[in-house]
Every structure is written in C-alpha cells, then in structure tokens.
Design an enzyme around this catalytic site. Sequence first.
Site, PDB file in Angstrom:
ATOM      1  N   GLY A   1       0.819  -1.216   0.000  1.00 32.34           N
ATOM      2  CA  GLY A   1       0.000   0.000   0.000  1.00 32.34           C
ATOM      3  C   GLY A   1       0.848   1.259   0.000  1.00 32.34           C
TER       4      GLY A   1
ATOM      5  N   GLU B   1      -6.814  -1.682   1.022  1.00 32.99           N
ATOM      6  CA  GLU B   1      -7.237  -2.635   2.057  1.00 32.99           C
ATOM      7  C   GLU B   1      -5.975  -3.374   2.481  1.00 32.99           C
ATOM      8  OE1 GLU B   1     -10.127  -3.189   3.409  1.00 32.99           O
ATOM      9  OE2 GLU B   1     -11.552  -2.223   2.057  1.00 32.99           O
TER      10      GLU B   1
ATOM     11  N   CYS C   1      -6.392 -11.314   7.073  1.00 29.39           N
ATOM     12  CA  CYS C   1      -6.069  -9.937   7.452  1.00 29.39           C
ATOM     13  C   CYS C   1      -6.710  -9.626   8.810  1.00 29.39           C
ATOM     14  CB  CYS C   1      -6.552  -8.960   6.394  1.00 29.39           C
ATOM     15  SG  CYS C   1      -8.258  -9.234   5.925  1.00 29.39           S
TER      16      CYS C   1
END
Length: 510
Positions: A249, A266, A300
């Site tokens: 990310g 995400e 996650c």
Amino acid sequence: MPTIPATDEISDRATAALERCGADRPAEITATGQLFARTPITGGSLLPLARAADSDVDHAVSAAHQAFRSTWQHTPAPERGALVRRLGELLREHKYDLADLVTIEAGKIRSEAAGEVQEMIDICDFALGLSRQLYGRTMASERPGHRLMETWHPLGVVGVITAFNFPVAVWAWNTAVALVCGDTVVWKPSELTPLTALACDALLSRAASDVGAPADVHRLVLGEREVAERLVDDPRVALVSATGSVRMGRQVGPRVASRLGRCLLELGGNNAAVVTSSADLDLAVRGTVFAAAGTAGQRCTSLRRLIVHEDVADALVGRIVDAYGQLRIGDPFDEDTLVGPLVGEQALTAMRNALARATADGGTVLVGGSRCLEKEAPDAYYAEPAVVRMPAQTEIVREETFAPILYVMTYRTFDEAIELHNGVSQGLSSAVFTRDQREAERFLSLSDCGIVNVNIGTSGAEIGGAFGGEKDTGGGRESGSDAWKAYMRRATNTVNYSEELPLAQGVRFL
Ligand code: NAD
C-alpha cells in the site's frame, strides 16, 4: 498419522475443477515468462501459465476502457445487475469447484474455502439489489424555483489487485459492486493464486455471454507486482483497488496519487481482542481460537493480540492452550483438519523470527511454534499455532506477522486495555468480550479500528457491512453498506425551473 496427498493428485483435482468452470489458460496473453501455479499443501508446482507482458496489460486496459465508454456506462444499472445475478447463479453451481481451487492454492481448509465462495455468492445478491438502489439525495435549494440534487455516475476502469489469502472473495467484493456501478474491471490476482483467478474469469465471461454483456467488462492479467504496477500507473484506470500488505500500500498509494488517480487500499491488520473480567470465558475461548489459529493465522482479520484482565488471564490462557492442543494440523482437504499449511517458506521464516524476537523481549511460548509434517511434506510449511505470553507490547507485537502467533498481554484498568489495543499502527478489526454494557459501549466508541465487535472474534465479517480499516490499514471500505460510492463519481446538479436567474449567496451581477 495425518497424510498429505501427492502433488499429482492435487494437480488432477485442480485441472478437473478448472475444466468444470470452463477455464482455459488465457490464449491471447503473450508469454514473457512462465508463472507456475503451485500448492502450499505439498509445496509442489501444478501448472505452467503465461505471465502477462506490458503490452498485454495495456491491451486489457484498452479493451476494458472501450467496453466502459461504448456500452457499459450507458447500460441501465438494473440491466447491469442481470450480469451479476447470472454470475451468482454460476458461482452457486461451481461453489465446490472454486472451493477446491482455493484450498489447493491458498491452503484453506474445506469449510473455510467453501465459506469464501459463499461470500462471493452473497455479494452478488447484495450487488443485484444495489443495482436498483444507487440513490442520490435531493437538497433544499436556497434559490426559489431551483432544485438541488446529487447523482451518481460510473467511474471507468477499476484495477483490482488482490492478495493470496482471500483469492476469490475480495475480487468478488470489488467486481460485483463495480459492475453494477457501471465500471469495467481489470484484475491482477496474487501470483500465488492464478488458477482460482482463471476459474472466476471464466465464470464471469460465461455470465457475460449468457446475458449479452460485453466480454470486455472484465479482463484478467496474471503476474507479479510488475504487472500490477503497469495497472497502477495507467491513467485510464480510474480507481485502483489494492488489497495486500502495508508495504504494498505504501508503494501503490503514492504512485496513484502522483497521477491524481483514486485509490482504495485494504491493507494489513494487527487485530486484538480485549477480554474483561466479566467476560463469558466460553465465548472468549471459542472466539479466540477460531480467530487466532483458523486459516493458519493468514487472514487480514486474524487475531494477533489478546489483552486480558489480570483476574481472568490464567484461567483463560489455560483453556486456550488446552484448545490449541486439540487442533489438527494437516491436509486441508481432510474434513478433520482445522489448520492447513502456511503459504510458503517465507511465512515459516517470518514466524520463527517473530517468536525469537518475542522470547528475546521476555515472552514465553506457552504452546506451539514448531514446524510439523516435515517428513510427510518436505517442501511444504506446516506450523503449530503458537501462544506467547508477553510482559509488554514490544515492537514485534506491534508488527503484523502473517502466521499463527497469538501474543497475550494483561491489563488492570479498562483505560490501560484501550491504550494497548490502539497502540499499534494498523487499525483493521477488533473485539471485546464482556458482559458489562458500559465496557462494551466504551469499546465500540474507543477502538480505532474499522471493524469493532462485541462478544465475537475479530475474523469472519459479513458482506452486508462495509469492510476495511483505519491508520496503516489504508482507510478503504469495500463490500456492503455504502462502500459502492467509492466505485462511482458524484455530481451535484442544480436545476433552475424559474424564469429568473438568482445567484447563490445573494450575489448581484448584471
Ligand atoms: P502482498 O502485499 O505481498 O501482495 C498483494 C498483491 O499486491 C499481490 O497481487 C501482489 O502481486 C501485489 N503487489 C505487491 N507489491 C506491489 C507493488 N509494489 N505494486 C503493485 N502491486 C504489488 O500481500 P499478500 O502476501 O498476498 O497478502 C497478505 C497481506 O494482505 C497481509 O498483510 C494481509 O493483512 C493483507 N490483506 C488485507 C486485506 C484487507 O482487506 N485489509 C485482505 C486480505 C489480505
């Protein structure tokens, strides 16, 4: 003694599932090299596939862009919903074919793999309903004879980049919603799960052909991060929806921002549960063991930190350690198995390094932590889920190690628990186990995560809510609620149906 199937047997099973889904290897992709589908069950290679060249990515984006401009954005949303309804029907038909592929490539046990496909079916149902509910608001205008409203419009091509551990559900969250919103999709799945991607792509192509939608509403590009980077940098990709590690990310976010594109991130979590002195310990034990050891700690939303009131810590930890002793580790196709393999050697190394750092910080490994089934599957990486009692929240506890390690810490006051809870850089999922309503309410407002639960674990979200997290988790929201708004552009419209032309704020001109 658990047995592990042979790679050839798994390969035959994968081929059969792919064939039933109608998936071929993508013929139009010009190979720049081979990408091997492999299975963490044995560590063996399954099928060679072609990796997309830069020109294949460009071609995929052009095709999706053209389909968006010429047809899809103009197709009425309820008609777009028909495509998603057909996809949902095909997913129901092929639920266990896809589940087989998820088990084969991600190593998930059968019921979790089938649950992941069920999530795809659920989001198709949701998106179908959404196709008639893309509501805008009307607002009171300050000018007489004027109407003020907002309308929502398709965005363009959505580039979807997904992680290995939810190889199909995350694609479906993005794709089902993007399609009813009028967007087209180019998907770069994890390089570790290309077969599940081929199967999903084939089912969506069939759905498109069955309902007469353009074939190019969806394109698939296989490969590693370089393939994703090509998508990330393409100005025709209006939204990059990227799921994966915080490291990824941090690279994707600035690249998309530099071309002023939109990004939906995400990213990783470091999820905790607070267990208070009033908690129902039966619930806390069950919630903890599923969230921490399930999926071999590779969600996650996996539970990584347990913050327990000191009065109940010994009782709770004793029961968790006993439960860990009952976990059957092995072949994820075996109905009795609860914990499948780690995805690869890197995950085992990360787990070992984390345990070494935790013990160096004064932690005590109470159970687990060893590699197992080495003889039965020398090229695979199975590990006993570990519970580590920590004297404090040290640096390693604040990191996400994508493996089954549960760090246990104790607290005395609720404020202390919240401080420990929020004292990490990630902000995905959180839980409190309590029978005290004041504690529950305080936790609901003070946890800094995107998902905040009471008396259930941190993992296993439903599609009806918006999914995602804060801080280093990236701030994106996908799936249910009003997450669809990220896939559309909003226009504010003022319509004058009077015979005057009054200016806003009482401004006079001419
Ligand atoms: P990863 O970051 O290694 O890879 C994810 C995807 O990003 C892959 O498709 C990969 O090819 C691509 N990628 C990697 N580096 C890139 C770059 N620099 N530019 C563009 N693309 C790049 O993650 P992983 O190991 O596959 O998955 C595990 C991680 O994903 C964990 O951190 C987990 O918490 C996170 N995850 C988050 C969510 C969520 O919804 N928040 C869901 C699933 C997984």
